[in-house]
Design an enzyme around this catalytic site. Structure first.
Site, PDB file in Angstrom:
ATOM      1  N   CYS A 290      50.846  -8.335  43.191  1.00 28.17           N
ATOM      2  CA  CYS A 290      49.551  -8.298  42.499  1.00 28.17           C
ATOM      3  C   CYS A 290      48.387  -8.650  43.422  1.00 28.17           C
ATOM      4  O   CYS A 290      47.295  -8.109  43.291  1.00 28.17           O
ATOM      5  CB  CYS A 290      49.573  -9.265  41.314  1.00 28.17           C
ATOM      6  SG  CYS A 290      50.668  -8.759  39.988  1.00 28.17           S
TER       7      CYS A 290
ATOM      8  N   CYS B 188      49.407 -12.620  55.839  1.00 25.78           N
ATOM      9  CA  CYS B 188      48.576 -12.395  54.653  1.00 25.78           C
ATOM     10  C   CYS B 188      49.011 -13.411  53.612  1.00 25.78           C
ATOM     11  O   CYS B 188      49.356 -14.540  53.964  1.00 25.78           O
ATOM     12  CB  CYS B 188      48.707 -10.957  54.167  1.00 25.78           C
ATOM     13  SG  CYS B 188      50.386 -10.501  53.675  1.00 25.78           S
TER      14      CYS B 188
END
Length: 361
Positions: free
Chosen positions: A186, A330
């Site tokens: 998500c 990330c």
């Protein structure tokens, strides 16, 4: 039940399928929720409201502002607070009689069985494949029902895995873990805020049915919801005779970590946070590149990292030296894998992806 409990649960006890006996069963039941995010939030709220007496929460993270669009357990004032602590505050405001067990830690091979052994069932609200496999295997070895849910952008899925009673396990559905850059989560692909509310509520419904012993569980059925078309469909799932966990000749006899691995012949390597910390302690001379969004970077960052959002790399690639080793991260390891691939295609050689991203760090 006490007089206050009679008042609180009146709409339950009016149901012939529940009654006072069923409500007593809920009050004496327990659920372990893996993840307090988009799915865990609505599921926890409805289980607490329904009177499930003991709820365990497993989540290592803190509340971030970007969570608030969908994670309805939390409020603006709780940004920066541990998710399990913030969740417990909200749940006990809703139902003060609950017992809330807080496990501010990541589910691992080392702790999964101990965390889950004393609960009646497990609800999977995780957002990554290694945790889904681990949760599935843990539920199988403990012979507990697993209430599974997943979401992606506008689509969601729900089922109940309980192969000791009927149907397949998660490994029957997905025998092999996808590569790190195959499926974004998500944080990378986005999700419409109300979607996890739908799927998490369906998970809570299946959990309540299982605890009460009513209705029909979707064993061997994957319930798929398409929010854009306002439609549900059911896909039949079959038990895989060759499944390494629940098949006819199982080979998996204990928990193992299904880590995201690099694609075969990938032009980069992967490193765990512990391995990278050891390299730093030994004087590693390279660049830690953070490719998340500015909003994510403002929330938290690894000290000493160089910030360059993934979408800006093509235009600002000259800022990245080619003569130094690069470790790229990330949030969870998927965008950084794509950054590694892009840089490799543009002449960079010494590239490493930080497995699990800042979440694992």
């Amino acid at each position: 039940m006490t007089s206050a409990q009679h008042d609180r649960y009146l709409r339950h006890t009016l149901l012939p399928q529940v009654g006072e006996e069923g409500q007593e069963r809920l009050l004496n039941s327990s659920v372990l929720i893996i993840g307090c995010g988009g799915l865990g939030s609505p599921a926890a709220l409805y289980l607490a409201a329904a009177g499930v007496g003991r709820i365990g929460l497993v989540d290592p993270d803190t509340v971030e502002r970007s969570n608030l669009q969908r994670q309805v357990l939390f409020s603006e004032s709780q940004v920066g607070e541990a998710k399990v602590t913030a969740a417990a505050t909200r749940l006990q405001e809703l139902n003060p009689e609950l017992r809330i067990d807080l496990h501010r830690e990541r589910l691992t091979v080392a702790n999964a069985l101990d965390l889950a052994k004393d609960y009646d069932l497990i609800l999977d609200g995780s957002d990554n494949f290694p945790t889904r496999y681990l949760t599935n295997d843990c539920a199988f070895f403990l012979k507990k029902p697993l209430i599974y849910g997943s979401i992606f952008q506008f689509d969601g899925q729900v089922t109940v895995f309980d192969p000791h009673r009927e149907g397949p396990c998660y490994r029957c559905l997905l025998p092999d873990a996808p590569a790190a850059d195959a499926v974004p989560n998500c944080a990378e692909a986005g999700v419409l805020g109300a979607l996890p509310g739908v799927i998490g509520s369906l998970q809570a419904m299946e959990a309540l049915k299982a605890l009460l012993g009513i209705g029909e569980a979707p064993h061997g059925k994957l319930i798929c919801y398409d929010a854009l078309r306002s439609s549900f469909r059911t896909i039949k799932l079959r038990k895989n005779p060759g499944c390494i966990l629940c098949g006819e000749n199982p080979s998996l006899e204990t928990l193992r970590h299904e880590g995201h691995s690099c694609p075969v012949n990938a032009p980069y390597s992967e490193i765990t946070p512990d391995e990278f910390r050891e390299m730093l302690a030994q004087g590693w001379d390279g660049i830690l590149l953070d490719v998340r969004t500015p909003e994510e970077y403002a929330e938290r960052a690894i000290e000493g990292s160089y910030f360059l959002p993934l979408q800006e790399i093509p235009a600002r690639m000259a800022e990245i030296p080619k003569d130094k080793p690069l470790v790229i991260h990330c949030k969870a390891g998927m965008r950084s894998a794509r950054a590694c691939m892009f840089l490799a295609e543009n002449g960079y050689n010494d590239l490493t992806n930080l497995a699990g991203g800042i979440d694992a760090w």
